[in-house]
Design an enzyme around this catalytic site. Structure first.
Site, mmCIF file in Angstrom:
data_model
loop_
_atom_site.group_PDB
_atom_site.id
_atom_site.type_symbol
_atom_site.label_atom_id
_atom_site.label_comp_id
_atom_site.label_asym_id
_atom_site.label_seq_id
_atom_site.Cartn_x
_atom_site.Cartn_y
_atom_site.Cartn_z
ATOM 1 C CE LYS A 169 -3.488 -2.314 2.879
ATOM 2 N NZ LYS A 169 -4.373 -2.720 1.801
ATOM 3 C CD GLU A 257 -6.865 -5.923 -1.714
ATOM 4 O OE1 GLU A 257 -7.277 -7.105 -1.795
ATOM 5 O OE2 GLU A 257 -6.603 -5.241 -2.713
ATOM 6 C CB CYS A 291 -6.475 -12.929 2.549
ATOM 7 S SG CYS A 291 -5.134 -12.476 1.430
ATOM 8 C CD GLU A 470 -3.001 -4.794 -1.184
ATOM 9 O OE1 GLU A 470 -3.066 -4.267 -0.077
ATOM 10 O OE2 GLU A 470 -2.642 -5.982 -1.361
HETATM 11 P P1 NAD Z 1 -9.016 -7.074 11.445
HETATM 12 O O1 NAD Z 1 -10.176 -6.760 10.581
HETATM 13 O O2 NAD Z 1 -9.275 -7.510 12.838
HETATM 14 O O3 NAD Z 1 -8.035 -5.810 11.556
HETATM 15 C C1 NAD Z 1 -7.465 -5.161 10.432
HETATM 16 C C2 NAD Z 1 -7.050 -3.750 10.832
HETATM 17 O O4 NAD Z 1 -8.225 -2.943 10.993
HETATM 18 C C3 NAD Z 1 -6.322 -3.687 12.169
HETATM 19 O O5 NAD Z 1 -5.327 -2.690 12.096
HETATM 20 C C4 NAD Z 1 -7.431 -3.295 13.148
HETATM 21 O O6 NAD Z 1 -6.985 -2.690 14.327
HETATM 22 C C5 NAD Z 1 -8.233 -2.337 12.296
HETATM 23 N N1 NAD Z 1 -9.628 -2.172 12.704
HETATM 24 C C6 NAD Z 1 -10.448 -3.076 13.272
HETATM 25 N N2 NAD Z 1 -11.687 -2.545 13.458
HETATM 26 C C7 NAD Z 1 -11.633 -1.279 12.989
HETATM 27 C C8 NAD Z 1 -12.592 -0.211 12.889
HETATM 28 N N3 NAD Z 1 -13.841 -0.352 13.308
HETATM 29 N N4 NAD Z 1 -12.187 0.959 12.328
HETATM 30 C C9 NAD Z 1 -10.931 1.114 11.872
HETATM 31 N N5 NAD Z 1 -9.980 0.144 11.969
HETATM 32 C C10 NAD Z 1 -10.330 -1.042 12.503
HETATM 33 O O7 NAD Z 1 -8.164 -8.176 10.644
HETATM 34 P P2 NAD Z 1 -6.931 -9.044 11.145
HETATM 35 O O8 NAD Z 1 -7.396 -10.071 12.117
HETATM 36 O O9 NAD Z 1 -5.798 -8.166 11.526
HETATM 37 O O10 NAD Z 1 -6.532 -9.773 9.772
HETATM 38 C C11 NAD Z 1 -7.104 -10.957 9.338
HETATM 39 C C12 NAD Z 1 -8.129 -10.707 8.244
HETATM 40 O O11 NAD Z 1 -7.513 -9.966 7.179
HETATM 41 C C13 NAD Z 1 -8.613 -11.998 7.620
HETATM 42 O O12 NAD Z 1 -10.000 -11.952 7.428
HETATM 43 C C14 NAD Z 1 -7.877 -12.039 6.281
HETATM 44 O O13 NAD Z 1 -8.528 -12.800 5.283
HETATM 45 C C15 NAD Z 1 -7.810 -10.597 5.932
HETATM 46 N N6 NAD Z 1 -6.707 -10.356 4.986
HETATM 47 C C16 NAD Z 1 -7.046 -10.012 3.709
HETATM 48 C C17 NAD Z 1 -6.027 -9.851 2.762
HETATM 49 C C18 NAD Z 1 -6.339 -9.507 1.325
HETATM 50 O O14 NAD Z 1 -5.412 -9.199 0.566
HETATM 51 N N7 NAD Z 1 -7.595 -9.546 0.909
HETATM 52 C C19 NAD Z 1 -4.688 -10.031 3.145
HETATM 53 C C20 NAD Z 1 -4.410 -10.366 4.480
HETATM 54 C C21 NAD Z 1 -5.431 -10.525 5.406
#
Ligand code: NAD
Length: 504
Positions: A169, A257, A291, A470
């Site tokens: 990013k 994502e 993911c 991305e």
């Molecule tokens: P998460 O959704 O818990 O957190 C992601 C980020 O968002 C963190 O920094 C968190 O603190 C922040 N966040 C959470 N709630 C928020 C809100 N209400 N407002 C603003 N920010 C907020 O995800 P995680 O557990 O860290 O990661 C795992 C998930 O990410 C899995 O579902 C995985 O599939 C997905 N993922 C997707 C990709 C992709 O390229 N599509 C890549 C890696 C991981």
């Protein structure tokens, strides 16, 4: 020589949040605990940044924006190449840091980290080639377009690839002339802090890269900050719904994502040994926490038994242990919560009639790791498409295998559910593999491979897996807006209201 990333390898190192080119003391002393998941022990703490801290970081990004965005793209490119070089000299210690905090094996982190500078180099290079257009148009006009940066942008990242996902990013956002405020995952926030400091070490102007640490509340404060003009999130689907809702309300653009449940289609003529090796990697690299983890295997009836037996046998042999040991092939999952989710999916699959063919039995771990968040690579066969394990993201090393009899059945099963991120198709018949690739839902389809990722290879999902891209030109353009300048070249001038005389 001790590098900055070496310093953060010392347990308990907490230098604050990072903005305006340096570590700064947060507004109050609340902290987030960061664990070593292999030992279930406290590794360090980071500040739990408040809305005021977030505002200070956004202000730093605003102050840096004018001069950064007005730089010629060649000059910005030089900064980013320098940043890539500095990152390269820190690969070994960053890999060690990520392995300690995420529990991912050092073997994986060394391999992944070695490629990350390429994202900075790629976006630094293509941004130079970004050109507007001009046209001579009807009526005596020349129209010109040029690209403009957006302003300070918010990058919200997950814990599973803390630096890789961030740099994907960051490289695009910076090359496009934006300044950034990063909110890394509360589970793995340390390497993003180091990355920001390395940007300063590489000579990037103060305020161009800023990091606030904290949980969802810190992320929400960042999304709500007035001077944020783009939100790029990688995270779970439910987080995506919330963040996209905020962005929609504020009318700012986003990339989402999100989660997935990646189908693996193994056709009748697949090269079985190669497919077992490749799909084992798809399922269990990063302890199944990506993911696009190969999670829902669909295997042709004619090779089903042979394939299942081979895959389950190889899964049982994966060496689990200390992530920092080079011989370890799989570490723990990230947290107790993740472990419990894996165990509950395993229990549920059993009650739904699926047959466990790998993963039973105790873990054999050295004493210091017995409390770690370890889950054995677990394989269930004969999983029905209505089962939870078939439909929901586990985000751990637990996979399902289901039999299919023809391509139509494979396509229906692959497209079951609400996600649309990755798919891999394994077949020696490239025409069949290609036909299937056109019918399956997803944003990234691999034929006879999995997980491959490159700065040039566009990445992103559809439906519940999100939107936006991305990598590639799409990612760069997302961070820009196009402005049209229309120049009158026709002789003379128009007078539309000629002859009007209200009182004449
Ligand atoms: P998460 O959704 O818990 O957190 C992601 C980020 O968002 C963190 O920094 C968190 O603190 C922040 N966040 C959470 N709630 C928020 C809100 N209400 N407002 C603003 N920010 C907020 O995800 P995680 O557990 O860290 O990661 C795992 C998930 O990410 C899995 O579902 C995985 O599939 C997905 N993922 C997707 C990709 C992709 O390229 N599509 C890549 C890696 C991981």
């Amino acid at each position: 020589m001790t590098t900055l990333s070496d310093e953060f390898l010392i347990p308990g190192t907490n230098k604050g949040i990072f903005y305006g080119g340096k570590f700064q003391k947060p507004n109050h002393s609340a902290v987030i605990k960061v664990l070593n998941p292999a030992k279930a022990q406290l590794f360090t703490t980071v500040p739990d940044a408040t809305a005021d801290d977030v505002q200070a970081a956004v202000s730093a990004a605003r102050s840096a924006f004018a001069s950064w965005s007005e730089l010629d793209s060649l000059d910005r490119s030089r900064y980013l190449h320098k940043f890539a070089n500095v990152l390269r000299t820190n690969i070994a210690s960053l890999a060690l840091l990520e392995s300690t905090i995420t529990g991912r094996s050092i073997r994986e982190m060394n391999a992944q980290m070695a490629r990350i500078p390429e994202w900075l180099e790629y976006f630094a290079s293509i941004a130079i080639g970004l050109e507007g257009e001009s046209n001579v148009v009807k009526g005596g006009y020349v129209t010109m377009t040029h690209y403009e940066s957006l302003g300070p942008v918010a990058l919200l990242t997950p814990w599973n690839h803390p630096v890789l996902i961030l740099v994907k990013k960051l490289a695009a956002a910076l090359a496009a002339g934006n300044t950034c405020v990063i909110k890394p995952s509360e589970l793995a926030p340390v390497s993003p802090l180091v990355l920001a400091a390395l940007a300063t070490e590489a000579g990037l102007p103060d305020g161009v890269v800023n990091v606030v640490t904290g949980g969802p509340a810190t992320g929400a404060a960042l999304c709500a900050a007035d001077d944020i003009h783009y939100i790029d999130l990688t995270g779970g689907t439910e987080t995506g719904r919330k963040v996209a809702g905020v962005a929609g309300e504020r009318l700012i653009r986003t990339t989402m994502e999100l989660g997935g449940k990646t189908p693996i289609i193994v056709c009748e003529d697949a090269d079985i040994e190669a497919t077992i090796a490749g799909t084992l990697f798809s399922a269990f690299v990063a302890s199944g926490q990506t993911c696009v983890s190969g999670a829902r295997f669909l295997v042709h009836d004619k090779i089903y038994d042979h394939f299942v037996e081979g895959l389950a046998g190889r899964a049982e042999q994966i060496r689990i242990g200390d992530p920092l040991d080079k011989a370890t092939q799989m570490g723990p999952v990230i947290s107790q919560r993740s472990k419990e989710r894996c165990l509950s999916m395993i229990a549920q699959a059993k009650t739904e009639g699926a047959k466990m063919v790998a993963g039973a039995g105790p873990l054999d771990l050295p004493k210091e790791f017995t409390n770690g968040f370890y889950v054995r690579p677990t394989v269930f066969k004969d999983v029905e498409p209505h089962c939870k394990l078939f439909l929901e993201e586990v985000f751990g090393p637990v996979i399902s295998i289901t039999r299919f009899h023809n391509d139509d059945e494979a396509i229906v099963m692959a497209n079951t559910g609400t996600f649309g991120l990755g798919v891999s198709i394994w077949s020696r018949d490239i025409t069949q593999a290609h036909r299937l690739s056109l019918k399956v839902r997803g944003g990234v389809v691999w034929l006879n491979d999995h997980h491959r990722n490159d700065p040039r290879s566009v990445w992103g999902g559809v439906r519940d897996s999100g939107f936006g891209k991305e990598n590639g030109w799409d990612a760069l353009r997302a961070y820009l807006t196009k402005k049209s300048v229309i120049v009158r070249t026709a002789a003379g001038h128009d007078d539309w209201f000629k002859g009007s005389a209200r009182y004449g």
